[in-house]
Scaffold this motif. Structure first.
Motif, mmCIF file in Angstrom:
data_model
loop_
_atom_site.group_PDB
_atom_site.id
_atom_site.type_symbol
_atom_site.label_atom_id
_atom_site.label_comp_id
_atom_site.label_asym_id
_atom_site.label_seq_id
_atom_site.Cartn_x
_atom_site.Cartn_y
_atom_site.Cartn_z
ATOM 1 N N TYR A 1 0.863 -1.187 0.000
ATOM 2 C CA TYR A 1 0.000 0.000 0.000
ATOM 3 C C TYR A 1 0.894 1.229 0.000
ATOM 4 N N SER A 2 0.319 2.391 -0.307
ATOM 5 C CA SER A 2 1.156 3.574 -0.517
ATOM 6 C C SER A 2 0.960 4.614 0.587
ATOM 7 N N GLU A 3 2.022 5.341 0.816
ATOM 8 C CA GLU A 3 1.992 6.364 1.876
ATOM 9 C C GLU A 3 1.055 7.525 1.521
ATOM 10 N N ASN A 4 1.054 7.916 0.246
ATOM 11 C CA ASN A 4 0.349 9.159 -0.113
ATOM 12 C C ASN A 4 -1.110 8.983 -0.509
ATOM 13 N N ASN A 5 -1.595 7.748 -0.597
ATOM 14 C CA ASN A 5 -3.015 7.554 -0.905
ATOM 15 C C ASN A 5 -3.815 7.724 0.386
ATOM 16 N N LYS A 6 -4.383 8.907 0.547
ATOM 17 C CA LYS A 6 -5.087 9.226 1.799
ATOM 18 C C LYS A 6 -6.394 8.443 1.928
ATOM 19 N N ALA A 7 -6.873 7.863 0.839
ATOM 20 C CA ALA A 7 -8.098 7.074 0.905
ATOM 21 C C ALA A 7 -7.816 5.638 1.349
ATOM 22 N N TYR A 8 -6.536 5.234 1.384
ATOM 23 C CA TYR A 8 -6.189 3.850 1.734
ATOM 24 C C TYR A 8 -5.696 3.781 3.180
ATOM 25 N N GLY A 9 -4.409 3.877 3.392
ATOM 26 C CA GLY A 9 -3.860 3.930 4.748
ATOM 27 C C GLY A 9 -3.652 2.569 5.382
ATOM 28 N N LEU A 10 -2.920 2.587 6.476
ATOM 29 C CA LEU A 10 -2.524 1.346 7.171
ATOM 30 C C LEU A 10 -3.746 0.548 7.638
ATOM 31 N N ALA A 11 -4.734 1.218 8.218
ATOM 32 C CA ALA A 11 -5.887 0.499 8.787
ATOM 33 C C ALA A 11 -6.624 -0.294 7.705
ATOM 34 N N HIS A 12 -6.837 0.349 6.537
ATOM 35 C CA HIS A 12 -7.529 -0.348 5.440
ATOM 36 C C HIS A 12 -6.656 -1.474 4.895
ATOM 37 N N ALA A 13 -5.351 -1.218 4.788
ATOM 38 C CA ALA A 13 -4.422 -2.251 4.295
ATOM 39 C C ALA A 13 -4.438 -3.463 5.230
ATOM 40 N N GLN A 14 -4.433 -3.225 6.527
ATOM 41 C CA GLN A 14 -4.460 -4.339 7.489
ATOM 42 C C GLN A 14 -5.772 -5.119 7.386
ATOM 43 N N LYS A 15 -6.862 -4.391 7.266
ATOM 44 C CA LYS A 15 -8.181 -5.031 7.186
ATOM 45 C C LYS A 15 -8.287 -5.899 5.929
ATOM 46 N N VAL A 16 -7.898 -5.334 4.780
ATOM 47 C CA VAL A 16 -8.040 -6.068 3.518
ATOM 48 C C VAL A 16 -7.068 -7.240 3.457
ATOM 49 N N SER A 17 -5.828 -7.016 3.846
ATOM 50 C CA SER A 17 -4.800 -8.065 3.712
ATOM 51 C C SER A 17 -5.001 -9.213 4.697
ATOM 52 N N SER A 18 -5.769 -8.989 5.760
ATOM 53 C CA SER A 18 -5.941 -10.021 6.802
ATOM 54 C C SER A 18 -6.645 -11.263 6.264
ATOM 55 N N ALA A 19 -7.242 -11.171 5.076
ATOM 56 C CA ALA A 19 -7.895 -12.350 4.494
ATOM 57 C C ALA A 19 -6.876 -13.405 4.093
ATOM 58 N N TYR A 20 -5.652 -12.979 3.849
ATOM 59 C CA TYR A 20 -4.580 -13.936 3.511
ATOM 60 C C TYR A 20 -3.978 -14.488 4.804
ATOM 61 N N PRO A 21 -3.801 -15.815 4.889
ATOM 62 C CA PRO A 21 -3.250 -16.395 6.120
ATOM 63 C C PRO A 21 -1.796 -15.990 6.372
ATOM 64 N N ASN A 22 -1.048 -15.762 5.289
ATOM 65 C CA ASN A 22 0.377 -15.494 5.423
ATOM 66 C C ASN A 22 0.699 -14.265 4.571
ATOM 67 N N VAL A 23 0.897 -13.125 5.209
ATOM 68 C CA VAL A 23 1.030 -11.892 4.430
ATOM 69 C C VAL A 23 2.162 -11.017 4.961
ATOM 70 N N GLU A 24 2.909 -10.434 4.028
ATOM 71 C CA GLU A 24 3.917 -9.430 4.389
ATOM 72 C C GLU A 24 3.363 -8.082 3.932
ATOM 73 N N LEU A 25 3.161 -7.174 4.869
ATOM 74 C CA LEU A 25 2.600 -5.868 4.546
ATOM 75 C C LEU A 25 3.729 -4.877 4.290
ATOM 76 N N PHE A 26 3.655 -4.132 3.178
ATOM 77 C CA PHE A 26 4.729 -3.196 2.846
ATOM 78 C C PHE A 26 4.138 -1.843 2.447
ATOM 79 N N GLU A 27 4.667 -0.774 3.033
ATOM 80 C CA GLU A 27 4.222 0.572 2.682
ATOM 81 C C GLU A 27 5.237 1.220 1.738
ATOM 82 N N THR A 28 4.795 1.633 0.553
ATOM 83 C CA THR A 28 5.666 2.357 -0.370
ATOM 84 C C THR A 28 5.683 3.827 0.022
ATOM 85 N N LEU A 29 6.849 4.285 0.426
ATOM 86 C CA LEU A 29 6.963 5.681 0.856
ATOM 87 C C LEU A 29 7.052 6.612 -0.350
#
Lengths: 332, 224
Positions: free
Chosen positions: A276-304
């Motif tokens: 997920y990206s740092e500058n997309n104000k409509a996305y953000g960490l909380a949404h990324a965590q919520k959406v990605s949690s459907a995968y059992p094994n996930v590496e979350l990465f923020e593009t600065l």
């Protein structure tokens, strides 16, 4: 007074006459306002699989692990993901294609599109380029492409060796709607809203008047690229053609069916790289965590330093590529 | 063919202009014969959020005729990149007691610009209005058709970066058409009307909707 009115009339008619001397053009003809597609222009790279002609190319050594790049939209094209060619220099066979009805691929009527068609197309694309049954297949999906990648993995979990999932709106329809409500938050008095809707009195067309509605859709989508857009891109995305019929069809289907592409993801234990990206104000960490949690094994990465199209602009690409490569190499 | 269309439009526009013509939402029962001039300001949603001004001139004629010109433009940071100008008139063609039947015909010139393209369009708008009119108020139904007859496209450098072969020029057949139907009402005072229009827009196939398929407009008329 009479003389001045006559002169004014003459001048105006002269201007209109000389304007009128330009060649008249047909709005419903491909190649005028929107480029020709592969079935109309044989010079474009294409393949024919699953009953359709796709705009497609593959870069790298065909025996290397294959990465299939899935563009966004629905209805966009792979032009803005061409940075991914760089993966071919690091031991991957990179396959691009414009999805059915999108970009420079052959168009189909609005009523033709189903999710199964997309799965079958992707399967056929993989089969077309696959060198051997043991060749690893990775999916790299961005935005709608990340949703399609997930839907495919949910359907066929054993076929995919790994996946890079970049900022899907959601993997369940509720999450997609939630994201869209933030990312397309046009203000009533904004230039962005004008740019999106004021032209609708100039151009109208039915769903399958492709050349007309594709052009209109491009203008509509361009409004997403306003400077005040919450999606935070560095600039305007390059593209070939927006497929309006496929875009409308999949958005309408999703609104009707409210899909959940996570029901079988528990079967997929391979690690997924979720970006997920740092500058997309409509996305953000909380949404990324919520959406990605459907995968059992996930590496979350923020593009600065990047917005939604983090793989398309230099800052985002340079900040993401090393992590993508490390992830892919770990699964080789 | 296009030359003829442009020529006819130009003739209509110039003929009406020559008569010092120039349309609004009108209450026929409150408009007195000596009130020759009608000034109008309005705001609302007409494909985008717009605000506009208008001037009307009541002819000395057997049937009540008001010729008018209107200019409106959408809100936004850029002031003159998008606008719509209408010139034409309305005539009360028939009256039975307090029921009035009105026809409106306007020529349209409009402009749209975004970072990719500038469009100039000549079009027409024809409407029929049937309503119940009293000196202090009225309510009427309207049905009309807005045709984008011929449009000139000029694309920017940015657009050519995406599609170098994009063609500029006049496009045909008619690039667009939308039906509109709804209600209009007003409260009238000595020399003033406060007007309201609401309704729906649908494309000429009667199936496809615009992104925002509704319109509304609130306006103020001053008659003198």
């Amino acid at each position: 007074m009479k003389n001045s009115t006559s002169i004014l009339m003459l001048l105006l008619l002269s201007v209109l006459f000389f304007w009128g001397c330009e060649q008249e053009l047909l709005i419903n003809e491909s190649g005028n306002l929107v480029p020709k597609t592969v079935d109309e222009d044989p010079s474009l790279p294409s393949i024919r699989v699953n009953g359709a002609q796709f705009h497609s190319e593959a870069i790298g050594n065909p025996t290397d692990p294959m990465i299939v790049v899935l563009h966004g939209g629905p209805g966009a094209d792979y032009r803005h993901l061409l940075n991914c060619k760089e993966l071919a220099d690091n031991g991957y066979y990179v396959v691009f294609y414009d999805q059915r009805g999108a970009g420079l691929s052959q168009r189909f009527p609005y009523s033709f599109y189903t999710m199964q068609v997309l799965y079958d197309d992707l399967r056929a694309i993989i089969a077309n380029y696959r060198h051997s049954p043991t060749q690893q297949i990775f999916l790299l999906g961005h935005s709608w492409g990340a949703m399609l990648a997930t839907a495919y993995i949910n359907q066929y979990p054993s076929e995919i060796a790994g996946a890079i999932i970049a900022e899907p709106g959601g993997l369940k329809w509720d999450d997609v709607e939630d994201y869209l409500s933030r990312s397309r938050d046009f203000r009533l008095f904004s230039e962005g809203l004008n740019d999106a809707v004021f032209m609708e009195q100039f151009i109208t067309g039915r769903q399958n008047d492709h050349a007309i509605v594709d052009y209109k859709y491009e203008l509509w989508a361009a409004a997403d690229e306003q400077e005040d857009s919450p999606t935070g891109n560095e600039g305007r995305l390059p593209y070939w053609r927006s497929g309006a019929a496929t875009s409308m069809a999949y958005m309408d289907l999703a609104e009707k069916q409210k899909p959940d592409w996570t029901t079988n993801l528990s079967q997929y234990q391979t690690k997924v790289l979720f970006i997920y990206s740092e500058n997309n104000k409509a996305y953000g960490l909380a949404h990324a965590q919520k959406v990605s949690s459907a995968y059992p094994n996930v590496e979350l990465f923020e593009t600065l330093g990047a917005g939604h199209d983090m793989l398309s602009f230099p800052t985002g690409w340079n900040n993401t590529y090393p992590t993508m490569l490390t992830y892919l190499n770990s699964l080789k | 063919m296009k030359h003829i269309k442009i020529f006819l439009l130009a003739i209509i526009v110039l003929t009406l202009a020559k008569n010092e013509s120039l349309s609004q939402t009108l209450n026929w029962e409150s408009l007195r014969p000596e009130q020759r001039h009608i000034l109008n300001v309005n705001a609302g949603f007409d494909y985008a959020f717009t605000y506009g001004i208008g001037y009307g001139y009541q002819l000395r004629s057997k049937l009540p005729i008001v010729l008018n010109i209107e200019h409106s433009q959408p809100a936004g940071d850029k002031v003159f990149d998008d606008f719509k100008t209408k010139i034409g008139g309305q005539i009360r063609v028939y009256q039975v007691n307090n029921f009035h039947f009105t026809a409106k015909v306007h020529g349209i010139f409009r402009r749209f610009e975004n970072p990719y393209v500038r469009m100039l369009n000549f079009g027409s708008d024809m409407s029929a209005i049937v309503g119940y009119y009293k000196p202090k108020w009225f309510v009427a139904g309207e049905f009309g058709f807005d045709k984008a007859i011929v449009t000139h496209f000029k694309h920017s450098h940015l657009s050519r970066e995406n599609f170098p072969g994009v063609k500029d020029g006049w496009y045909e057949p008619a690039t667009g058409g939308n039906f509109h139907y709804g209600l209009q009402t007003a409260l009238s005072f000595e020399k003033s009307d406060i007007t309201l229009k609401v309704g729906k827009v649908v494309q000429q196939d009667f199936e496809t909707n615009s992104t925002v398929p509704y319109y509304f407009q609130i306006g103020y008329n001053r008659k003198f």
